[in-house]
Scaffold this motif. Structure first.
Motif, PDB file in Angstrom:
ATOM      1  N   THR A  13      -1.184  -1.210  -4.534  1.00  0.00           N
ATOM      2  CA  THR A  13      -1.809   0.062  -4.880  1.00  0.00           C
ATOM      3  C   THR A  13      -1.329   0.457  -6.275  1.00  0.00           C
ATOM      4  OG1 THR A  13      -2.172   2.339  -4.150  1.00  0.00           O
ATOM      5  CG2 THR A  13       0.020   1.436  -3.719  1.00  0.00           C
ATOM      6  N   GLY A  14      -2.248   0.829  -7.140  1.00  0.00           N
ATOM      7  CA  GLY A  14      -1.886   1.152  -8.523  1.00  0.00           C
ATOM      8  C   GLY A  14      -2.457   0.143  -9.491  1.00  0.00           C
TER       9      GLY A  14
ATOM     10  N   GLY B 234      -4.864   6.251   0.001  1.00  0.00           N
ATOM     11  CA  GLY B 234      -5.781   6.782  -1.003  1.00  0.00           C
ATOM     12  C   GLY B 234      -7.131   6.118  -0.813  1.00  0.00           C
TER      13      GLY B 234
ATOM     14  N   THR C 282     -11.482   0.672  -0.098  1.00  0.00           N
ATOM     15  CA  THR C 282     -10.501   0.858   0.965  1.00  0.00           C
ATOM     16  C   THR C 282     -10.285   2.350   1.162  1.00  0.00           C
ATOM     17  OG1 THR C 282      -8.222   0.495   1.697  1.00  0.00           O
ATOM     18  CG2 THR C 282      -8.563   0.486  -0.667  1.00  0.00           C
TER      19      THR C 282
ATOM     20  N   HIS D 138     -11.754   1.983  -9.896  1.00  0.00           N
ATOM     21  CA  HIS D 138     -10.878   3.064  -9.398  1.00  0.00           C
ATOM     22  C   HIS D 138     -11.667   4.285  -8.927  1.00  0.00           C
ATOM     23  CE1 HIS D 138      -7.213   0.903 -10.513  1.00  0.00           C
ATOM     24  NE2 HIS D 138      -6.677   1.724  -9.644  1.00  0.00           N
TER      25      HIS D 138
ATOM     26  N   GLN E 213     -10.347   7.766  -7.907  1.00  0.00           N
ATOM     27  CA  GLN E 213      -9.896   8.700  -8.948  1.00  0.00           C
ATOM     28  C   GLN E 213     -11.047   9.535  -9.509  1.00  0.00           C
ATOM     29  OE1 GLN E 213      -6.617   8.911  -9.297  1.00  0.00           O
ATOM     30  NE2 GLN E 213      -6.586   7.276  -7.758  1.00  0.00           N
TER      31      GLN E 213
ATOM     32  N   GLY F 174       0.825  -1.201   0.000  1.00  0.00           N
ATOM     33  CA  GLY F 174       0.000   0.000   0.000  1.00  0.00           C
ATOM     34  C   GLY F 174       0.860   1.252   0.000  1.00  0.00           C
TER      35      GLY F 174
ATOM     36  N   ASN G  26      -4.301  -5.241  -8.569  1.00  0.00           N
ATOM     37  CA  ASN G  26      -4.615  -4.065  -7.747  1.00  0.00           C
ATOM     38  C   ASN G  26      -5.053  -4.503  -6.336  1.00  0.00           C
ATOM     39  OD1 ASN G  26      -7.254  -2.306  -6.856  1.00  0.00           O
ATOM     40  ND2 ASN G  26      -5.557  -1.018  -7.517  1.00  0.00           N
ATOM     41  N   ASP G  27      -4.642  -3.744  -5.331  1.00  0.00           N
ATOM     42  CA  ASP G  27      -4.922  -4.107  -3.928  1.00  0.00           C
ATOM     43  C   ASP G  27      -6.416  -4.206  -3.603  1.00  0.00           C
ATOM     44  OD1 ASP G  27      -5.246  -1.322  -4.145  1.00  0.00           O
ATOM     45  OD2 ASP G  27      -4.014  -0.830  -2.391  1.00  0.00           O
ATOM     46  N   ALA G  28      -7.179  -3.216  -4.052  1.00  0.00           N
ATOM     47  CA  ALA G  28      -8.601  -3.194  -3.690  1.00  0.00           C
ATOM     48  C   ALA G  28      -9.392  -4.241  -4.479  1.00  0.00           C
ATOM     49  CB  ALA G  28      -9.180  -1.803  -3.919  1.00  0.00           C
TER      50      ALA G  28
ATOM     51  N   GLY H 261      -9.219   3.084  -2.776  1.00  0.00           N
ATOM     52  CA  GLY H 261      -9.218   2.099  -3.854  1.00  0.00           C
ATOM     53  C   GLY H 261     -10.548   1.373  -3.876  1.00  0.00           C
TER      54      GLY H 261
ATOM     55  N   ALA I 181       1.534   3.714 -11.204  1.00  0.00           N
ATOM     56  CA  ALA I 181       0.650   4.499 -10.332  1.00  0.00           C
ATOM     57  C   ALA I 181      -0.332   5.280 -11.191  1.00  0.00           C
ATOM     58  CB  ALA I 181       1.475   5.466  -9.499  1.00  0.00           C
ATOM     59  N   LEU I 182      -1.520   5.476 -10.633  1.00  0.00           N
ATOM     60  CA  LEU I 182      -2.453   6.436 -11.231  1.00  0.00           C
ATOM     61  C   LEU I 182      -2.249   7.771 -10.544  1.00  0.00           C
ATOM     62  CD1 LEU I 182      -5.807   4.525 -11.458  1.00  0.00           C
ATOM     63  CD2 LEU I 182      -4.498   5.483 -13.334  1.00  0.00           C
TER      64      LEU I 182
ATOM     65  N   THR J 289      -0.333   8.931  -3.902  1.00  0.00           N
ATOM     66  CA  THR J 289      -0.646   7.771  -3.059  1.00  0.00           C
ATOM     67  C   THR J 289       0.600   6.889  -2.951  1.00  0.00           C
ATOM     68  OG1 THR J 289      -2.972   7.864  -3.619  1.00  0.00           O
ATOM     69  CG2 THR J 289      -2.172   5.767  -2.792  1.00  0.00           C
ATOM     70  N   LEU J 290       1.209   6.604  -4.084  1.00  0.00           N
ATOM     71  CA  LEU J 290       2.528   5.945  -4.085  1.00  0.00           C
ATOM     72  C   LEU J 290       3.182   6.196  -5.438  1.00  0.00           C
ATOM     73  CD1 LEU J 290       4.593   4.173  -2.567  1.00  0.00           C
ATOM     74  CD2 LEU J 290       3.577   2.188  -3.662  1.00  0.00           C
TER      75      LEU J 290
HETATM   76  C1  BMX Z   1      -5.102   4.979  -5.486  1.00  0.00           C
HETATM   77  C2  BMX Z   1      -4.551   4.073  -6.570  1.00  0.00           C
HETATM   78  C3  BMX Z   1      -5.342   2.764  -6.534  1.00  0.00           C
HETATM   79  C4  BMX Z   1      -5.341   2.122  -5.146  1.00  0.00           C
HETATM   80  C5  BMX Z   1      -5.830   3.120  -4.103  1.00  0.00           C
HETATM   81  C6  BMX Z   1      -5.739   2.590  -2.672  1.00  0.00           C
HETATM   82  C7  BMX Z   1      -2.194   4.526  -7.082  1.00  0.00           C
HETATM   83  C8  BMX Z   1      -0.774   4.336  -6.663  1.00  0.00           C
HETATM   84  N1  BMX Z   1      -3.132   3.888  -6.355  1.00  0.00           N
HETATM   85  O1  BMX Z   1      -6.414   5.316  -5.826  1.00  0.00           O
HETATM   86  O2  BMX Z   1      -4.821   1.868  -7.482  1.00  0.00           O
HETATM   87  O3  BMX Z   1      -6.152   0.977  -5.149  1.00  0.00           O
HETATM   88  O4  BMX Z   1      -5.063   4.327  -4.204  1.00  0.00           O
HETATM   89  O5  BMX Z   1      -4.384   2.379  -2.292  1.00  0.00           O
HETATM   90  O6  BMX Z   1      -2.448   5.231  -8.028  1.00  0.00           O
HETATM   91  P1  BMX Z   1      -3.913   2.375  -0.781  1.00  0.00           P
HETATM   92  O7  BMX Z   1      -2.443   2.397  -0.775  1.00  0.00           O
HETATM   93  O8  BMX Z   1      -4.519   3.560  -0.125  1.00  0.00           O
HETATM   94  O9  BMX Z   1      -4.456   1.108  -0.177  1.00  0.00           O
END
Ligand code: BMX
Ligand code: ADP
Length: 280
Positions: free
Chosen positions: A63-64, A132, A128, A150, A153, A9, A103-105, A134, A73-74, A78-79
């Motif tokens: 994340t991403g 950020g 989540t 997403h 975003q 994350g 993707n994490d979420a 997600g 990354a988007l 966030t990262l």
């Molecule tokens: C951002 C994006 C998503 C991610 C979300 C939650 C990036 C790096 N990440 O919207 O892909 O799922 O944050 O990420 O663009 P977290 O790190 O807060 O869990």
């Protein structure tokens, strides 16, 4: 059927051996946020000698966006990730096992749908609220992949690059506190609010209100049976109730049903472990 599952994350990296919902040998480190992700993962492995030889596959929920095993990354706030980073290749190489990344979420959405708060639902959205925001969508028993979900975003104005997560999630809470002369992170904001500090209270109220708007719009777009809330901010005591308090004026059929992630902060690793096993 044990998978080495890693959740990367914007704030922390969690790795563990995962079998179903059984988590063993968890290791957590802060996400470095700069440099080569290979060294972040190598650092994690270095702290977990007991993982060796105990897994058949490795999976990462990150994340991403992951496209063909390449990670980007988007929202670099966030990262920040080296563009088009060959994540599955690096992961497979370090772990010495077949690797998968998602993707994490999205991974967490699948984990909750199969083994957590989404069980038995026709459809669900996982959100989540963390560094950020997600999201992941399960509809008709399928996890929507690629760019789907997403929600963090979403923007009010396409000409303004500020996404909703940059006005409501962890990074924003820290910035908002800082701007008022309180240098702390989101956890510190919650601690201050619990002590009755009005500045902290107002940051949380603004965040919860914006996330309520996001949830109401998700409900109109997808009408999920449940919206499952996770992430350390989403799961902070009272936060889900604060979001839901904004729904009272909505007509009942437009009201989102919010539930807490049952797998807590482990939804991502449980989900990616499910996905990594071919039988699932
Ligand atoms: C951002 C994006 C998503 C991610 C979300 C939650 C990036 C790096 N990440 O919207 O892909 O799922 O944050 O990420 O663009 P977290 O790190 O807060 O869990
Ligand atoms: P990640 O974004 O790395 O997936 P988390 O879900 O833990 O990780 O979200 C990180 C954000 O949650 C940070 O902004 C952090 O300050 C905040 N946070 C961590 N613990 C708590 C807590 N107990 N209460 C409120 N916020 C928290």
């Amino acid at each position: 059927d044990t998978v080495l599952a890693i959740d990367i994350g914007g704030t922390k990296i969690l790795g563990a051996l995962v079998s179903g919902t059984t988590i063993t040998e968890p290791v957590e480190i802060a996400t470095p946020g700069s440099g080569d992700p290979r060294s972040w993962i190598a650092d994690l492995f270095g702290r977990a000698p007991n993982w060796h030889g105990r897994y058949g596959r490795v999976g990462a929920a990150v994340t991403g966006v992951v496209e063909d095993g390449h990670w980007s990354a988007l929202n670099p706030k966030t990262l920040s990730i080296p563009s088009n980073y060959p994540l599955t290749e690096v992961l497979g190489d370090l772990a010495g096992a077949p690797a998968i990344a998602l993707n994490d979420a999205q991974a967490a959405a699948w984990g909750e749908y199969r083994l957590g708060a989404g069980r038995g639902a026709e459809s669900c959205v996982f959100l989540t609220i963390s560094t950020g925001i997600g999201g992941g969508v399960v509809a008709g028993g399928q996890l929507l992949s690629g760019m789907a979900g997403h929600f963090g975003q979403f923007r009010a104005d396409i000409a303004d690059e500020t996404p909703i997560e940059s006005l409501a999630a962890g990074r924003w809470m820290a910035e908002a506190a800082q701007a008022q002369g309180y240098p702390t992170d989101a956890r510190g904001v919650f601690a201050a609010a619990a002590q009755g500090d009005a500045w902290a209270e107002s940051i949380i109220a603004l965040s919860a209100g914006r996330i309520a708007t996001l949830c109401a719009n998700i409900q109109l777009g997808l009408a999920p049976e449940r919206i499952i809330i996770g992430g350390s901010i989403g799961l902070a005591p009272g936060f889900i109730a604060r979001i839901a308090a904004s729904f009272s004026d909505l007509p009942p059929r437009q009201r989102p049903v919010l539930v807490a992630a049952q797998l807590g902060g482990q939804a991502g690793i449980v989900g990616i472990a499910q996905i990594a096993l071919p039988s699932n």
